[in-house]
Design a protein around this motif. Structure first.
Motif, short mmCIF file in Angstrom:
data_model
loop_
_atom_site.label_atom_id
_atom_site.label_comp_id
_atom_site.label_asym_id
_atom_site.label_seq_id
_atom_site.Cartn_x
_atom_site.Cartn_y
_atom_site.Cartn_z
N TRP B 160 41.71 4.94 -51.49
CA TRP B 160 42.35 5.13 -52.79
C TRP B 160 43.84 5.37 -52.65
N THR B 161 44.32 5.54 -51.44
CA THR B 161 45.74 5.86 -51.23
C THR B 161 46.35 4.80 -50.30
N ILE B 162 46.31 5.11 -49.01
CA ILE B 162 46.68 4.12 -48.00
C ILE B 162 45.42 3.87 -47.18
N GLY B 163 44.91 2.67 -47.24
CA GLY B 163 43.62 2.38 -46.64
C GLY B 163 43.74 1.86 -45.22
N LYS B 164 42.61 1.87 -44.57
CA LYS B 164 42.56 1.33 -43.22
C LYS B 164 42.96 -0.14 -43.24
N ALA B 165 43.81 -0.51 -42.30
CA ALA B 165 44.27 -1.90 -42.25
C ALA B 165 43.12 -2.84 -41.93
N ARG B 166 43.25 -4.07 -42.38
CA ARG B 166 42.24 -5.07 -42.04
C ARG B 166 42.08 -5.14 -40.53
N TYR B 167 40.90 -5.55 -40.09
CA TYR B 167 40.66 -5.61 -38.64
C TYR B 167 41.70 -6.50 -37.95
N ILE B 168 42.06 -7.58 -38.59
CA ILE B 168 43.04 -8.46 -37.95
C ILE B 168 44.42 -7.82 -37.88
N ASP B 169 44.65 -6.79 -38.71
CA ASP B 169 45.94 -6.10 -38.72
C ASP B 169 45.86 -4.73 -38.07
N ARG B 170 44.82 -4.49 -37.30
CA ARG B 170 44.44 -3.11 -36.98
C ARG B 170 45.52 -2.29 -36.29
N GLU B 171 46.42 -2.92 -35.57
CA GLU B 171 47.50 -2.13 -34.96
C GLU B 171 48.87 -2.70 -35.27
N VAL B 304 38.47 12.71 -57.41
CA VAL B 304 39.38 12.38 -58.50
C VAL B 304 40.65 11.79 -57.87
N ALA B 305 41.23 10.85 -58.55
CA ALA B 305 42.39 10.15 -58.00
C ALA B 305 43.39 9.85 -59.11
N ALA B 306 44.64 9.74 -58.72
CA ALA B 306 45.69 9.37 -59.67
C ALA B 306 46.67 8.43 -58.98
N SER B 307 47.22 7.51 -59.75
CA SER B 307 48.21 6.61 -59.17
C SER B 307 49.34 6.38 -60.16
N SER B 308 50.50 6.09 -59.61
CA SER B 308 51.67 5.76 -60.43
C SER B 308 52.48 4.73 -59.67
N VAL B 340 58.77 0.81 -67.00
CA VAL B 340 58.21 2.15 -66.80
C VAL B 340 57.10 2.06 -65.77
N ALA B 341 56.70 3.21 -65.27
CA ALA B 341 55.63 3.24 -64.26
C ALA B 341 54.28 2.95 -64.91
N SER B 342 53.43 2.32 -64.15
CA SER B 342 52.04 2.12 -64.56
C SER B 342 51.23 3.26 -63.97
N ASN B 343 50.57 4.03 -64.83
CA ASN B 343 49.86 5.22 -64.38
C ASN B 343 48.36 5.08 -64.62
N GLY B 344 47.57 5.61 -63.70
CA GLY B 344 46.12 5.53 -63.86
C GLY B 344 45.43 6.69 -63.18
N MET B 345 44.23 6.96 -63.68
CA MET B 345 43.39 8.01 -63.10
C MET B 345 42.05 7.39 -62.71
N ALA B 346 41.33 8.07 -61.84
CA ALA B 346 39.99 7.60 -61.46
C ALA B 346 39.16 8.79 -61.03
N ALA B 347 37.86 8.64 -61.19
CA ALA B 347 36.94 9.70 -60.76
C ALA B 347 35.58 9.10 -60.45
N GLY B 371 40.33 4.21 -64.02
CA GLY B 371 41.25 3.91 -65.11
C GLY B 371 41.74 2.48 -65.09
N SER B 372 42.16 2.01 -66.26
CA SER B 372 42.55 0.60 -66.38
C SER B 372 43.82 0.29 -65.59
N GLU B 373 44.58 1.32 -65.22
CA GLU B 373 45.80 1.03 -64.47
C GLU B 373 45.84 1.76 -63.14
N TYR B 374 44.68 2.26 -62.68
CA TYR B 374 44.67 2.82 -61.33
C TYR B 374 44.86 1.67 -60.34
N ASN B 375 45.73 1.83 -59.38
CA ASN B 375 45.98 0.76 -58.43
C ASN B 375 46.49 1.33 -57.12
#
Lengths: 286, 651
Positions: B160-171, B304-308, B340-347, B371-375
């Motif tokens: 939900w934040t910074i995810g594990k890189a794809r296997y091909i990008d692993r390092e 719970v998660a939030a993004s902007s 403006v910023a796009s803001n979203g929540m998730a749970a 949320g519709s704008e969580y990203n």
């Protein structure tokens, strides 16, 4: 039914099995057919007391913390269930490598069918770095691995072929919630389980790219790494097992730490006698 | 090991160590080296060549294609430099050289008629590249356990934040990371990190400042992501984790006096430039796992998660308006038209009961509200799954999952690999019952998905990316990366498509899975699956003429046999039928129906011998896409044979 009564009933229904296991003895349900349930304390997934998990996020807390071994004979088959403290997941998509629906855990279930000196195997499987007592040597070992049977059999042929007739690759291996499940033919164990049999679970982690001396096991080093356990040594003298069963009595956590600490820390090129000796547990023996 | 092999290994070790001398000493006991060779052969009855089903056809030296054999080599070297210092590198050959590319040396000559065979570029030259290097130090600083400088796969955060890189990008990702423990036994731990943003994909236009891609941007060397994680335990029963991430894409301030005229001090020029934000992404999560010791059959997980996400139009080209709606970020504006910023929540909340009655029956229930704008712009792009449901994208042979990002990446994979879809805006729940006893394992899922993205007259012209293809079941089987990269063969919804102008959608989904180990034969098992999806979108309110209704039925059966201890074989068949009302079209021309029938058969084997692993899969699929001629659409058929074989050995 009022909501509060319904809630009480639900709690009672859900709590029944847990309460049953919460009694003093770790052993429950010994049956004449050799079935039983053996509880292991939570929080002892640190080998000799010093081991730490690898740092990668897939090694979730409790992933290697055995809380229960259950053996359920049924017809000509035996279901062996090893439960850990955490939900078992499949972060490495085991289907992509013909695996069994989980990724990280691996358990070796050792069985002593005769409890006699001079019978069975005293050495641990390659990569576990443990040994067994002379009168508690294992006669069969069931490998509960996420790797498919073809890969496990190939590794056995490569690294433990001298024991291939004693190593059992289950007919079915799967994960259910927090439990690793293996279904084996009773015949492959040498017959239906008996209450006199001894058992030992060595909890390990599946390593898809093991060293040539390791049977799909993950190493323990002095310091933990992204995919290495820490708290041991950088040599193969320390036991590469994270949790084991210990015989009933005393403080089981303390006892496990004592058992797994007894190895020669100075042995950079260890001989069998330098390794920690793990006991068998005879849950239903009289 | 033979003397020759030993000498070769010693030479390799010496060669690898040479640049590090004299700091690294030849302590072979503290030296860990591993290698791997991976070879793949592909075949398909088409006219493409390469060893990768889905690539990217934009590149002149594209490596995608379906006919050819390729090999790659990987060498990992790790060393304990000292008691509290470790280091490691990964060297890997570049993927893409066909066995047929005998003399390819990467000498690309664009625009020149070149008959030498050395004309495909470095992608086909199999050069060995430094793919990762790190040093890890355990300094004597209170609470600090490790400081890592260099490459990682970013797996320490979450999807939900910074995810594990794809296997091909692993390092491929590098940064500086500090891990610490404030209270013993992991009662309270922390991780902080500063990571270099990749110049591709992590921002507007899938880049962070490449002038050739985006004329408004040209600086990527200043772009970083910062993240922090705190994990703790409250007793043995409750684990808590908080993760925060800040993505920052800077560009040179285009109005800096040094860039706009004479370097005169009268103009304020001082031989420096300022920085201005092109993109800023903020993501945070708080999650908990409750496992009561007194009732260990239950586990409750909550998040719970939030993004902007803010995009500056002064430095980022709006690909919603200028790129046919293909954009991994929103370009939100206020009523005055200012960015403006796009803001979203998730749970989400997951309750699991692990065989509470000791009868083999486990139950799971999950509520999700994204949320519709969580990203999560730098969230996991694939190879992870945040929801319990199978979702819509999985099939019988095809696995997959859901991720809360518009930045899903289903390319650079083969046809037998999993697929992922965006779950942004999903609001609903899943009930899952699993029964397992002895040789039988079954599961039954029901999921309802409502959509927070339901809205009338959404601005998909300038603010919300729709990825052009918004309706229709996604056909993952028929994706190719050649001429169909632009979806000319009508493969349905883009898995990243979340927004559409008119939407009033809801989806029901039910899945029955079963597998049975056949007692009479060693390693034999039977697996089956039935999946039904009912997907409705009322589109524009007040009219029924545009209402979409898609009904999907999938049946799957596979038999696995194990003739020998090391050989496993599988034979399977999948039937898919999609009946879709008003699938294609638009509000002005009207909408038209389509029906799809697809038969897929696969035979595969895996063989492990003496440390070598071999795999082979042969697939045939026939697909009939029947479309309404009244709308100007024609029918299409597929009759595709394809095979993939792999051999790998690691040591």
């Amino acid at each position: 039914m009022t909501p509060s009564r319904a809630r009480l009933l639900l709690v009672a229904l859900l709590a029944a099995p847990a309460v049953a296991l919460a009694a003093d003895s770790p052993v429950k349900g010994c049956s004449p057919e050799g079935g039983f349930t053996f509880a292991d304390p939570a929080g002892d997934d640190d080998g000799p007391g010093t081991y730490t998990y690898p740092t990668d996020a897939v090694y979730k807390p409790g992933s290697f913390d055995v809380t229960e071994l259950q053996v359920v004979p049924k017809g000509g088959q035996v279901e062996i269930r090893v439960t850990v403290k955490s939900r078992i997941e499949d972060p490495w998509d085991s289907a992509a490598w013909n695996g069994n629906g989980f990724s990280v855990q691996m358990a070796f279930v050792h069985i002593d069918t005769d409890h006699q000196k001079g019978s069975g195997v005293r050495q641990g499987l390659p990569g576990t770095n443990v040994r067994f007592a002379e009168d508690e040597a294992w006669d069969r070992v069931v490998i509960i691995s996420p790797q498919g049977p073809a890969r496990v059999n190939s590794e056995i042929g490569l690294k433990a072929s001298q024991w291939k007739d004693r190593i059992v690759v289950p007919r079915v291996t799967r994960a259910e919630g927090r439990t690793l499940v293996a279904v084996v033919d009773a015949a492959s164990l040498g017959g239906s389980p008996k209450p006199t049999w001894g058992w030992q679970v060595l909890m390990q982690s599946n390593e898809g790219f093991p060293a040539k001396t390791d049977l799909l096991t993950r190493k323990v080093n002095e310091f933990e790494g992204q995919h290495r356990f820490g708290g041991g040594t950088d040599y193969d003298n320390d036991p590469h097992v994270i949790d084991i069963l210990v015989p009933p009595g005393d403080d089981p956590v303390k006892k496990q730490h004592e058992i797994l600490s007894k190895y020669d820390k100075a042995a950079n090129d260890p001989k069998p006698e330098d390794l920690a000796q793990v006991p068998m547990v005879y849950p239903c023996a009289k | 090991m033979t003397r020759t092999a030993t000498a070769l290994r010693a030479a390799l070790v010496a060669a690898a160590l040479a640049p590090l001398a004299p700091a690294a000493r030849a302590d072979t006991l503290a030296f860990d080296m591993s290698g791997k060779i991976y070879t793949k052969y592909m075949y398909q009855n088409d006219n493409t060549q390469g060893c990768l089903s889905l690539s990217n056809p934009f590149w002149v030296d594209n490596i995608g294609g379906h006919n050819g054999a390729c090999t790659e080599f990987e060498l990992n070297i790790k060393a304990n430099v000292g008691p509290r210092v470790t280091a490691g590198v990964r060297l890997q050959s570049r993927w893409g050289a066909l066995w047929q590319d005998w003399w390819e040396n990467g000498d690309l000559k664009p625009g020149v008629a070149d008959t030498s065979g050395e004309s495909l570029g470095m992608n086909h030259a199999a050069y060995v590249k430094l793919r990762g290097a790190y040093i890890r130090v355990a300094p004597p600083i209170p609470t600090v356990k490790w400081v890592t400088i260099g490459s990682t796969d970013y797996s320490m955060w979450n999807e939900w934040t910074i995810g594990k890189a794809r296997y091909i990008d692993r390092e491929n990702g590098s940064g500086v990371f500090v891990e610490g423990e404030v209270l013993p036994r992991k009662t309270l731990t922390y991780t902080v990190g500063a990571m270099a943003l990749p110049k591709l994909w992590a921002g507007p236009g899938w880049q962070t400042g490449l002038r050739d891609n985006d004329p408004l941007a040209s600086l990527y060397g200043t772009d970083w992501a910062f993240a922090a994680k705190v994990e703790g335990r409250l007793g043995d029963d409750l684990r808590l984790r908080a993760v925060g991430a800040w993505l920052q894409d800077w560009e040179t301030d285009r109005y800096s006096p040094m860039l706009t005229g004479q370097p005169s001090s009268d103009r304020g020029a001082d031989h420096s430039v300022g920085l201005s934000t092109r993109f800023r992404g903020l993501n945070g999560t708080l999650d908990a796992v409750f496992t009561p010791a007194a009732l260990d059959v239950i586990q409750v997980s909550a998040l719970v998660a939030a993004s902007s996400n803010y995009v500056s139009p002064a430095y980022a080209t709006n690909l919603v308006s200028s790129g046919q709606g293909f954009s991994p970020v929103l370009f939100r504006t206020d009523k005055a038209g200012r960015a403006v910023a796009s803001n979203g929540m998730a749970a989400k909340l997951l309750v699991e009961l692990f065989d509470p009655w000791k009868a083999g029956l486990s139950l799971k229930a999950e509520y999700f509200n994204i949320g519709s704008e969580y990203n999560a712009v730098m969230g996991s792009r694939r190879e992870a799954d945040v929801l319990l449901t199978e979702g819509m994208i999985t099939g019988g042979f095809t696995r997959g999952g859901q991720l809360p990002t518009l930045n899903i990446a289903n390319e650079f994979v083969d046809w037998d690999e999993p697929w992922f879809e965006s779950c942004i805006g999903w609001h609903g729940g899943t009930l899952l019952a699993e029964y397992a006893r002895g040789s039988l394992k079954t599961s039954l899922e029901y999921t309802f998905i409502g959509y927070n993205t339901n809205k009338q007259d959404r601005d998909v012209a300038t603010q919300y990316p729709d990825f052009l293809y918004t309706h229709g079941f996604t056909d993952t089987t028929a994706f190719t990366a050649d001429s169909d990269y632009a979806n000319v063969y009508d493969r349905g919804r883009d898995p990243r498509s979340v927004y559409t102008r008119w939407q009033d959608r809801r989806t029901h989904l039910a899945v029955l899975n079963a597998s049975y180990a056949i007692p009479a034969a060693r390693g034999a098992s039977l697996a089956g699956k039935v999946k039904v999806v009912d997907d409705r979108d009322g589109r524009k309110a007040g009219t029924t003429a545009d209402d979409y209704r898609g009904r999907s039925l999938l049946g799957f059966l596979a038999l696995t046999l194990q003739p020998t201890a090391e050989l496993k074989t599988t034979l399977g068949y999948e039937y898919t039928r999609w009946d879709e009302k008003n699938r294609n079209g638009n509000q002005s021309t009207g909408f038209y129906d389509s029906k799809t029938y697809r038969h897929t058969a696969r035979a595969g084997l895996s063989y492990a011998f003496g440390g070598a692993l071999l795999g082979y899969t042969l697939e045939w699929f026939r697909k009939d896409l029947q479309r309404d001629a009244a709308g100007g659409y024609y029918d299409m058929k597929w009759n595709v044979w394809r095979a993939k074989a792999t051999v790998e050995a690691a040591w």
